[in-house]
Design an enzyme around this catalytic site. Structure first.
Site, mmCIF file in Angstrom:
data_model
loop_
_atom_site.group_PDB
_atom_site.id
_atom_site.type_symbol
_atom_site.label_atom_id
_atom_site.label_comp_id
_atom_site.label_asym_id
_atom_site.label_seq_id
_atom_site.Cartn_x
_atom_site.Cartn_y
_atom_site.Cartn_z
ATOM 1 N N PRO A 123 4.853 -0.354 0.257
ATOM 2 C CA PRO A 123 4.228 0.205 -0.955
ATOM 3 C C PRO A 123 4.241 1.726 -0.916
ATOM 4 O O PRO A 123 3.721 2.328 0.020
ATOM 5 C CB PRO A 123 2.803 -0.351 -0.899
ATOM 6 C CG PRO A 123 2.563 -0.624 0.554
ATOM 7 C CD PRO A 123 3.885 -1.001 1.146
ATOM 8 N N CYS A 125 3.507 5.042 -3.513
ATOM 9 C CA CYS A 125 2.981 5.414 -4.824
ATOM 10 C C CYS A 125 4.003 6.219 -5.633
ATOM 11 O O CYS A 125 4.657 7.126 -5.103
ATOM 12 C CB CYS A 125 1.708 6.236 -4.671
ATOM 13 S SG CYS A 125 0.307 5.251 -4.135
ATOM 14 N N GLN A 201 0.246 -4.523 -3.269
ATOM 15 C CA GLN A 201 -0.811 -3.946 -2.454
ATOM 16 C C GLN A 201 -2.027 -3.669 -3.332
ATOM 17 O O GLN A 201 -1.926 -2.959 -4.337
ATOM 18 C CB GLN A 201 -0.350 -2.640 -1.799
ATOM 19 C CG GLN A 201 -1.389 -2.020 -0.879
ATOM 20 C CD GLN A 201 -0.991 -0.633 -0.412
ATOM 21 O OE1 GLN A 201 -1.040 0.324 -1.177
ATOM 22 N NE2 GLN A 201 -0.596 -0.516 0.852
ATOM 23 N N TYR A 284 -8.218 5.314 2.741
ATOM 24 C CA TYR A 284 -8.805 4.847 1.483
ATOM 25 C C TYR A 284 -10.058 4.027 1.790
ATOM 26 O O TYR A 284 -10.509 3.986 2.933
ATOM 27 C CB TYR A 284 -7.748 4.101 0.671
ATOM 28 C CG TYR A 284 -6.614 5.022 0.284
ATOM 29 C CD1 TYR A 284 -6.852 6.132 -0.529
ATOM 30 C CD2 TYR A 284 -5.326 4.846 0.785
ATOM 31 C CE1 TYR A 284 -5.827 7.014 -0.850
ATOM 32 C CE2 TYR A 284 -4.300 5.724 0.468
ATOM 33 C CZ TYR A 284 -4.563 6.813 -0.351
ATOM 34 O OH TYR A 284 -3.561 7.692 -0.669
ATOM 35 N N ARG A 332 -2.699 -3.933 5.642
ATOM 36 C CA ARG A 332 -2.162 -2.683 6.189
ATOM 37 C C ARG A 332 -3.287 -1.887 6.821
ATOM 38 O O ARG A 332 -4.333 -1.672 6.201
ATOM 39 C CB ARG A 332 -1.476 -1.859 5.090
ATOM 40 C CG ARG A 332 -1.213 -0.408 5.497
ATOM 41 C CD ARG A 332 -0.201 0.283 4.613
ATOM 42 N NE ARG A 332 1.150 -0.025 5.072
ATOM 43 C CZ ARG A 332 2.230 0.652 4.688
ATOM 44 N NH1 ARG A 332 2.127 1.651 3.814
ATOM 45 N NH2 ARG A 332 3.419 0.340 5.150
ATOM 46 N N LEU A 403 9.392 6.565 9.615
ATOM 47 C CA LEU A 403 10.679 7.249 9.705
ATOM 48 C C LEU A 403 11.755 6.366 10.324
ATOM 49 O O LEU A 403 12.521 6.784 11.191
ATOM 50 C CB LEU A 403 10.547 8.572 10.467
ATOM 51 C CG LEU A 403 9.686 9.649 9.788
ATOM 52 C CD1 LEU A 403 9.705 10.935 10.598
ATOM 53 C CD2 LEU A 403 10.145 9.917 8.364
ATOM 54 N N GLY A 425 11.022 2.999 3.924
ATOM 55 C CA GLY A 425 10.321 3.669 2.844
ATOM 56 C C GLY A 425 11.106 4.788 2.193
ATOM 57 O O GLY A 425 11.801 4.597 1.202
ATOM 58 N N ARG A 426 11.018 5.990 2.758
ATOM 59 C CA ARG A 426 11.662 7.156 2.135
ATOM 60 C C ARG A 426 13.170 6.958 2.006
ATOM 61 O O ARG A 426 13.771 7.372 1.019
ATOM 62 C CB ARG A 426 11.363 8.415 2.947
ATOM 63 C CG ARG A 426 9.888 8.718 3.079
ATOM 64 C CD ARG A 426 9.268 9.137 1.765
ATOM 65 N NE ARG A 426 7.810 9.121 1.843
ATOM 66 C CZ ARG A 426 7.010 9.445 0.847
ATOM 67 N NH1 ARG A 426 7.516 9.794 -0.322
ATOM 68 N NH2 ARG A 426 5.697 9.396 0.988
#
Length: 460
Positions: A123, A125, A201, A284, A332, A403, A425-426
Site C-alpha cells: 500500500p 498513498c 489497507q 498511525y 502491517r 528498498l 514499492g517504489r
C-alpha cells in the site's frame, strides 16, 4: 541515494540521517546533526568510485576474511545478494534448503485465497481522491489494474480511512460509509480480471491525520481547518513533530473506532476485496497505541504490552468477525521505531504471536514512523532482518519490504527463508510490469509467467 530511494510508502525518510549500520542499534537515537556524524565506509567507497577505484568481489570477500565484517560498495555494484554488505556465504545446508523453498513465482494459499506469486504491491498513498469524499477515481483504476496486468500476485490498495477524521490528508481514500462501496467495485473487478488478488489497507491516522499533500498544500504540516483540515485524536495528548497536538481519546471513542474498522472491513468485503490489511505501522493510530513513546494512558489501553496492544487485538477480532472466514487478514507493523525506550523487535515478535492466535494470517513487517528526528539506516534490504526474525520466532508468514528493487535481490530473500513474499514499492511506481521483467532477468520462461493474453506478443 536519491530522494526517491529515501521514501518508503507512507513514511518519508528525507531529512533523516543515513549512518553506517555499525553506528546504529535498534534502541539508539540521534540528534540528526549530519556535521557531527563520523565518516563512514560508504563515504570512502564513494570517494573510490569518484576516482575510478572500484573494489572487486574478491576484494570485498578478502575484506570480510580480514574480519571487518562489512564491504564498502553499494548493492548496485553486486548482482548477488550474498555479497551485499558483507553477508556471509550461504552454507551448504542452507543452499540445499533453498532449493525446496518457494520461488518468486510460486503460488501462496491463505485460507481460501490463492495468490499466483510472491511478488506483492504494498500500500502506497497517492493522495488522489481530489473531491475529498474518499472515493476512488479513474486514476486509481489505472494505477492498480495496470500493476495487476504487470504480474503482481497481490495488489494492496493504499491507506483507506475507516472514518473521515482518520484520513492522513483530505485527499485520502475511504470506506467509512456504505455509499463508497460501489465506487470500489470496478477497481476490484479489474484487479481480479487481470489475475491478481485485490487487498485493501484499512487505517486511521490518529495524530498524523489532517496533514498536507501535493493536492492540498501544507506539505508536512497540519492543514488549517479553514483549508479543510480538522482536529486530531490519539491515545495521549502528544504531538508528532510540528503537527497540531491531538486530544486524547475516551474509552467509549476507542470502542467506537473498533467498530469503525469492522464496518469498513465489511464494506471492503462487500466491494469484492479478497484480503484485508490492518495498518498498525508507521506511527498511525494503532501504532500510536502500541508505542510507549506515544501512549501514556493509565487505563486498560495503556501501560504494559498487553494494555498497549489491546486496541489492535480488539480491531483484529472485530475485523475477523466482519469478513468471511475464507478472507485472509494481514497486519502491517513497524518492527522498531528506531528510538530509545520505544517499540522494538522483541515487542513485535511477542505481538505477532498473539495476533496469530487471533486469526491473523500474515505479518507485513516494516519499521519507523512513530517518531520524528530519529536515525534510520535506509539502504537495500534494511528491513528484511526484522521480517526474518518475526517469521522464525513468531512462526507466522511474513512479507518483507525496504528498498527491494532487483529481481535477484528479491529471489534471494525467499531462497534464504527470510520472508514468504516480497513487496515491491517504489520500483513498482517506476515500472508497473516489474514482475514480468523480473521473470526474464531470472531466466523463467514466459509461458510460466502471468502474461495477460493481450500482452503475450510483447513477452520478453
Amino acid at each position: 541515494m536519491s530522494n526517491d530511494d529515501l521514501t518508503h510508502e507512507n513514511f518519508d525518510f528525507r531529512g533523516f540521517d543515513v549512518p553506517d549500520l555499525k553506528a546504529v542499534t535498534m534502541a539508539s537515537s540521534s540528534d540528526g546533526d549530519q556535521s557531527k556524524q563520523p565518516k563512514t565506509k560508504h563515504d570512502d567507497a564513494s570517494k573510490n568510485r569518484k576516482h575510478g577505484k572500484k573494489k572487486s568481489k574478491s576484494d570485498a570477500r578478502s575484506k570480510k576474511r580480514a574480519g571487518t565484517g562489512k564491504t564498502s560498495e553499494s548493492f548496485d555494484d553486486y548482482e548477488d545478494y550474498e555479497d551485499y554488505e558483507g553477508r556471509e556465504a550461504v552454507g551448504k545446508a542452507d543452499k540445499k534448503a533453498s532449493k525446496d523453498r518457494p520461488g518468486l513465482f510460486a503460488p501462496m494459499t491463505l485460507r481460501e485465497v490463492t495468490v499466483r506469486n510472491r511478488i506483492w504491491l504494498p500500500p502506497m498513498c497517492t493522495y488522489s481522491s481530489f473531491a475529498r469524499d474518499g472515493r476512488p477515481t479513474p486514476f486509481h483504476y489505472q494505477h492498480y489494474v495496470s500493476r495487476a496486468f504487470g504480474g503482481f500476485g497481490m495488489v494492496i490498495v493504499e491507506s483507506t480511512a475507516v472514518a473521515p477524521e482518520g484520513r492522513i490528508t483530505p485527499c485520502d481514500l475511504g470506506l467509512w460509509e456504505d455509499g463508497q462501496i460501489d465506487a470500489w467495485r470496478w477497481i476490484v473487478d479489474g484487479i481480479r480480471e487481470a489475475g491478481a488478488v485485490p487487498a485493501i489497507q484499512l487505517n486511521h491516522a490518529g495524530r498524523k491525520a489532517s496533514t498536507g499533500c501535493f493536492a492540498v498544500g501544507y506539505d508536512g504540516q497540519s492543514v488549517p481547518e479553514e483549508a479543510g483540515g480538522w482536529p486530531t485524536m490519539a491515545p495521549s495528548e502528544i504531538a508528532f513533530g510540528g503537527l497540531r497536538t491531538p486530544r486524547a481519546l475516551s474509552v467509549d471513542e476507542i470502542h467506537g473506532l473498533v467498530g469503525a474498522f469492522a464496518a469498513a472491513a465489511g464494506r471492503a468485503s462487500a466491494a469484492g476485496f479478497q484480503a484485508i490489511q490492518i495498518h498498525a505501522a508507521h506511527g498511525y493510530l494503532i501504532s500510536q497505541f502500541l508505542d510507549p513513546l506515544s501512549n501514556e494512558r493509565d487505563d486498560e489501553y495503556g501501560g504494559d504490552l498487553t494494555g498497549r496492544s489491546r486496541f489492535l487485538v480488539e480491531v483484529v477480532d472485530a475485523v475477523r468477525g466482519a469478513v468471511p472466514e475464507g478472507v485472509p487478514v494481514l497486519v502491517r507493523i513497524s518492527a522498531t521505531d528506531w528510538a530509545a525506550g520505544g517499540w522494538d523487535l522483541d515487542q513485535s515478535i511477542a505481538l505477532s504471536k498473539v495476533l496469530k492466535e487471533h486469526g491473523v494470517d500474515v505479518m507485513d513487517v516494516s519499521t519507523g514512523g512513530i517518531m520524528s528526528g530519529v536515525s534510520i539506516p535506509v539502504k537495500p534490504n534494511y528491513q528484511v532482518p526484522f521480517a526474518e526474525q518475526v517469521k522464525s520466532k513468531a512462526d507466522i508468514p511474513v512479507t518483507a519490504v525496504g528498498l527491494i528493487t532487483k529481481p535477484k535481490q528479491a529471489a534471494k530473500i525467499l531462497a534464504h527463508g527470510e520472508a514468504d513474499a516480497v513487496e515491491i514499492g517504489r520500483a513498482a511506481l517506476r515500472d508497473p510490469y516489474w514482475p514480468l521483467r523480473a521473470a526474464n532477468k531470472l531466466g523463467i520462461p514466459s509461458t510460466e509467467v502471468p502474461y495477460a493474453p493481450q500482452y503475450v506478443a510483447g513477452a520478453y
